[in-house]
Write an enzyme that holds these catalytic residues in place. Structure first.
Site, PDB file in Angstrom:
ATOM      1  N   HIS A  99       0.933  -0.983   0.047  1.00 10.42           N
ATOM      2  CA  HIS A  99       0.043   0.039  -0.115  1.00 10.42           C
ATOM      3  C   HIS A  99       0.826   1.201  -0.002  1.00 10.42           C
ATOM      4  O   HIS A  99       2.049   0.897   0.476  1.00 10.42           O
ATOM      5  CB  HIS A  99      -0.812   0.118   1.407  1.00 10.42           C
ATOM      6  CG  HIS A  99      -1.693  -0.929   1.626  1.00 10.42           C
ATOM      7  ND1 HIS A  99      -1.425  -2.292   2.419  1.00 10.42           N
ATOM      8  CD2 HIS A  99      -3.173  -1.104   1.535  1.00 10.42           C
ATOM      9  CE1 HIS A  99      -2.412  -2.809   2.338  1.00 10.42           C
ATOM     10  NE2 HIS A  99      -3.391  -2.117   2.007  1.00 10.42           N
ATOM     11  N   ASP A 102       2.296   1.839   3.519  1.00 12.19           N
ATOM     12  CA  ASP A 102       3.297   1.000   4.085  1.00 12.19           C
ATOM     13  C   ASP A 102       4.767   1.598   4.033  1.00 12.19           C
ATOM     14  O   ASP A 102       5.552   1.220   4.382  1.00 12.19           O
ATOM     15  CB  ASP A 102       2.957  -0.425   3.331  1.00 12.19           C
ATOM     16  CG  ASP A 102       1.741  -1.028   3.156  1.00 12.19           C
ATOM     17  OD1 ASP A 102       1.099  -0.582   3.994  1.00 12.19           O
ATOM     18  OD2 ASP A 102       1.591  -1.894   2.480  1.00 12.19           O
TER      19      ASP A 102
HETATM   20  C1  XLS Z   1      -7.576  -6.435   4.896  1.00  9.04           C
HETATM   21  C2  XLS Z   1      -7.198  -6.751   3.499  1.00  9.04           C
HETATM   22  C3  XLS Z   1      -6.067  -5.796   2.854  1.00  9.04           C
HETATM   23  C4  XLS Z   1      -5.921  -5.865   1.617  1.00  9.04           C
HETATM   24  C5  XLS Z   1      -5.043  -4.880   1.025  1.00  9.04           C
HETATM   25  O1  XLS Z   1      -8.332  -7.444   5.284  1.00  9.04           O
HETATM   26  O2  XLS Z   1      -6.809  -8.276   3.244  1.00  9.04           O
HETATM   27  O3  XLS Z   1      -4.863  -6.131   3.760  1.00  9.04           O
HETATM   28  O4  XLS Z   1      -5.536  -7.204   1.190  1.00  9.04           O
HETATM   29  O5  XLS Z   1      -5.680  -3.593   1.206  1.00  9.04           O
END
Ligand code: XLS
Ligand code: NI
Ligand code: NI
Length: 435
Positions: A99, A102
């Protein structure tokens, strides 16, 4: 080089008998299974957020991890990038995912935040010239900041929608420039806490408009990767619109986007929706929208999205069966959207999680491939539906019979069908020969 993983050597395939602390016992990336290498089937990816951004907190306590990159500056973000690529190299994985939030700190303004993301993306680009790890997908974090508490695309305030658009434009472009093969949208805040303050139809129109803008921009910049929605029924919102694969397909179809967008299915999200992982895969495969997978499971006792590494080869084999039957993951892959537990504070724990997870995926893949190659299982299931291959079955499906036709035929021929066994135990036993 940082010294974060000091003393840890690159992980190699050593076979099932290996007693090394860190070795692949089943994941042999170059081994051919049904004509493709294991790596080509699995396409594993490390999730930047859980491995490097998550601090080990839970609702009752804060950070348990002690990492040299925890801090607010771009300098911290650079150390994080260095360590991330060191982990990718040690694991010898072909992909990673991130993301925007991150990889780089949020700034005072959208422009500053986007610049920070670009700054780290440039570092990634340089690292990717020498590392073999590529980008499976990028995504925007449209759920952590308080501005998104009432949704991003589905926010009652169009300015929040605009802000989210500005964030996604940047990450989509960065994903494209880094050669990313997919772009993911997961709508953690695209839903509601209470219907009392929510206009569902209005919010869904907004979500569709947002998605359309993403698709249009992807085309405009020449992004040829897949656009994926990641279904999840709830958490953090009480109800999320992208509830499960079937719901997402209904949404896409309503707005005419079913040819443009596929799904990223997460093991734990499937369970939260009251399904199994393989159910979601089978539904997506049937609809032609299977895009990619998040490999993390939940702790079934706690009932939340605990994001644990896979640990059940039998379940993974049933999942891989569906993936292989759907023709594989294509541009998608297996993203370990998984985190080590908050007590797993050592650098080595990050490797144990990924290595074990990959070995489970390899066992699942091998089991499913053996099941398919043996053929008994498919034969039994095909025999169950054999009537639909007959002349009358085909005519019904092709729309050549009416209710009245069928009623008349049943009467004329005195049809009185005898129930047949569903053979569940026999089928379970066939599967268990291979996992
Ligand atoms: C949250 C989601 C997130 C997505 C990406 O539960 O799994 O991590 O994979 O935003
Ligand atoms: Ni999740
Ligand atoms: Ni996920």
């Amino acid at each position: 080089m940082t010294d974060f993983f000091k003393g840890i050597s690159p992980v190699k395939f050593e076979g099932p008998q290996s007693t090394s602390e860190l070795a692949y016992r089943h994941y042999n990336k170059d081994e051919k299974i049904l004509g493709k290498t294991m790596e080509e089937h699995i396409r594993p990816a490390v999730a930047y957020w859980h491995s490097f951004a998550w601090e080990g907190g839970d609702p009752f306590g804060g950070r348990t991890f002690d990492r040299p990159w925890f801090g607010p500056s771009m300098e911290h973000a650079k150390i994080k990038a260095d360590v991330a690529f060191e982990l990718f190299d040690l694991l010898d994985v072909p992909f990673f995912c991130f993301h925007d939030r991150d990889i780089a700190p949020e700034g005072e303004t959208l422009a500053e935040s986007n610049r920070n993301v670009r700054g780290i993306a440039e570092i990634f680009a340089r690292k990717m010239e020498t590392s073999r790890t590529k980008l499976l997908w990028g995504t925007a974090n449209l759920f952590s900041n308080r501005r998104f508490m009432s949704g991003a695309a589905t926010n009652p305030d169009p300015d929040v929608f605009a802000y989210a658009a500005g964030q996604v434009k940047n990450v989509l472009e960065v994903t494209h420039e880094l050669g990313g093969q997919n772009y993911v949208l997961w709508g953690g805040r695209e839903g509601y806490e209470t219907l009392l303050n929510t206009k569902i139809k209005q919010e869904q129109d907004q979500a569709a408009r947002f998605l359309t803008m993403v698709i249009e921009h992807a085309k405009k910049i020449g992004f040829t990767g897949q656009i994926l929605i990641e279904p999840k029924p709830q958490e953090p919102a009480k109800h999320q619109y992208d509830y499960d694969v079937a719901t997402v397909y209904g949404f896409l179809k309503t707005y005419g986007l079913e040819k443009e967008v596929k799904v990223n299915i997460e093991v734990g999200h499937a369970f939260l929706a009251g399904h199994s992982f393989e159910h979601e895969l089978a539904v997506a495969g049937g609809l032609g929208i299977l895009g990619s997978v998040d490999a993390n499971r939940n702790d079934l006792q706690s009932g939340w999205d605990t994001d644990q590494f896979p640990n059940n080869p039998g379940e993974m084999a049933l999942a891989f069966y569906q993936i292989l039957k759907a023709g594989g993951l294509g541009k998608g892959g297996f993203n370990f959207d998984a985190k080590v537990r908050r007590q797993s504070i050592d650098p080595a724990d990050l490797l144990h999680g990924h290595v074990g997870g990959l070995d489970i995926l390899a066992r699942g893949l091998k089991g499913a491939a053996a099941l398919i190659e043996d053929g008994t299982y498919d034969k039994v299931v095909d025999a169950r539906y054999a009537g639909w291959q007959g002349e009358e079955g085909k005519a019904i499906l092709a729309g050549k019979r009416t209710l009245a036709d069928l009623a008349a035929r049943v009467e004329k021929e005195g049809i009185n069908p005898e129930p047949k066994s569903g053979q569940q135990e026999y089928l379970e036993n066939i599967v268990n020969r291979f996992v």
